[in-house]
Design a protein around this motif. Structure first.
Motif, PDB file in Angstrom:
ATOM      1  N   GLU A  63      41.434  28.230 -21.666  1.00  0.00           N
ATOM      2  CA  GLU A  63      41.298  27.649 -22.996  1.00  0.00           C
ATOM      3  C   GLU A  63      42.671  27.209 -23.493  1.00  0.00           C
ATOM      4  N   LEU A  64      42.684  26.231 -24.367  1.00  0.00           N
ATOM      5  CA  LEU A  64      43.954  25.786 -24.928  1.00  0.00           C
ATOM      6  C   LEU A  64      44.625  26.934 -25.672  1.00  0.00           C
ATOM      7  N   PRO A  65      45.954  27.055 -25.584  1.00  0.00           N
ATOM      8  CA  PRO A  65      46.648  28.051 -26.409  1.00  0.00           C
ATOM      9  C   PRO A  65      46.278  27.885 -27.878  1.00  0.00           C
ATOM     10  N   ALA A  66      46.184  29.000 -28.588  1.00  0.00           N
ATOM     11  CA  ALA A  66      45.714  28.975 -29.981  1.00  0.00           C
ATOM     12  C   ALA A  66      46.552  28.046 -30.855  1.00  0.00           C
ATOM     13  N   ALA A  67      47.849  27.934 -30.586  1.00  0.00           N
ATOM     14  CA  ALA A  67      48.727  27.126 -31.438  1.00  0.00           C
ATOM     15  C   ALA A  67      48.904  25.707 -30.920  1.00  0.00           C
ATOM     16  N   LEU A  78      52.841  21.836 -29.506  1.00  0.00           N
ATOM     17  CA  LEU A  78      52.861  23.295 -29.468  1.00  0.00           C
ATOM     18  C   LEU A  78      53.939  23.776 -30.422  1.00  0.00           C
ATOM     19  N   GLY A  79      53.789  24.996 -30.931  1.00  0.00           N
ATOM     20  CA  GLY A  79      54.805  25.537 -31.816  1.00  0.00           C
ATOM     21  C   GLY A  79      54.329  26.816 -32.449  1.00  0.00           C
ATOM     22  N   PRO A  80      55.118  27.362 -33.351  1.00  0.00           N
ATOM     23  CA  PRO A  80      54.776  28.649 -33.948  1.00  0.00           C
ATOM     24  C   PRO A  80      53.583  28.543 -34.903  1.00  0.00           C
ATOM     25  N   ASP A  81      52.844  29.603 -35.001  1.00  0.00           N
ATOM     26  CA  ASP A  81      51.764  29.723 -35.981  1.00  0.00           C
ATOM     27  C   ASP A  81      51.603  31.212 -36.307  1.00  0.00           C
ATOM     28  N   HIS A  90      59.375  23.860 -31.221  1.00  0.00           N
ATOM     29  CA  HIS A  90      58.246  22.939 -31.185  1.00  0.00           C
ATOM     30  C   HIS A  90      58.331  22.112 -29.914  1.00  0.00           C
ATOM     31  N   GLU A  91      57.181  21.760 -29.367  1.00  0.00           N
ATOM     32  CA  GLU A  91      57.110  20.749 -28.315  1.00  0.00           C
ATOM     33  C   GLU A  91      56.064  19.734 -28.752  1.00  0.00           C
TER      34      GLU A  91
END
Length: 202
Positions: A63-67, A78-81, A90-91
């Motif tokens: 599954e996709l990463p949650a963030a 992608l990045g912090p959450d 961040h990417e």
């Protein structure tokens, strides 16, 4: 849908150039890469090879990463959450046909510490290398800082929000942004990445 869009637009082999810059926007290193993205045993597998030393790093997920946020056109981030100012990264990636542009941004409460500009294309597509060494200009207005990495690629940091902007051949701009609320919570990704023909600095 997001996983399908990610694979549809980002699968395959990408030949890239990574350029790492310091907090002042001055190039520190650059190296060529080959990235292979594929679906294997119901997992997304991304294998990045550094052509300068032959080392390969592989990431796998079902599954996709949650963030991770992916829009229908395959652009993703992608990045912090949640977001916290003390240590963040961040990417962001914009994918258009046979080419991609990515940024990997790292910072803390003191501001941006480093960033990596990545330009990628599928095999057979030749891209012009940026000037060597690359030195970008930075325009600042209050909390908004615009890093002009190339004539057609910008990083914009605006408070908690982080954007990658890429100008297309027809003059329009594409953008993907990680939006955070006042409490630091990650907000939904807008459905369209088009920034319009207007220059994003305006």
């Amino acid at each position: 849908m997001s996983r399908r869009a990610l694979l549809e637009h980002n699968s395959g082999e990408w030949h890239g150039l990574f350029i790492r810059l310091d907090h002042a926007g001055v190039e520190q290193t650059r190296f060529n890469t080959v990235l292979r993205v594929e679906e294997e045993a119901d997992q997304v597998v991304a294998a990045l090879t550094d052509c300068s030393n032959g080392q390969t790093r592989t990431m796998r997920f079902g599954e996709l990463p949650a963030a991770m946020q992916v829009d229908p056109a395959g652009h993703w981030s992608l990045g912090p959450d949640p977001y916290t100012p003390w240590n963040w990264n961040h990417e962001l990636c914009l994918t258009v046909g046979q080419q991609r542009r990515r940024l990997i941004v790292r910072g803390n409460s003191g501001g941006l510490q480093s960033l990596v500009l990545v330009q990628e294309a599928r095999g057979g597509i030749q891209l012009a290398d940026p000037e060597d060494p690359l030195r970008c200009s930075i325009d600042s207005q209050g909390d908004r800082h615009c890093w002009n990495l190339r004539a057609d690629v910008q990083l914009v940091l605006d408070g908690r929000n982080c954007s990658l902007r890429w100008q297309q051949a027809n003059g329009s701009w594409l953008a993907i942004t990680r939006h955070y609320g006042a409490d630091g919570a990650l907000l939904a990704l807008p459905s369209a990445a088009a920034a319009g023909a207007k220059h994003p600095a305006q």
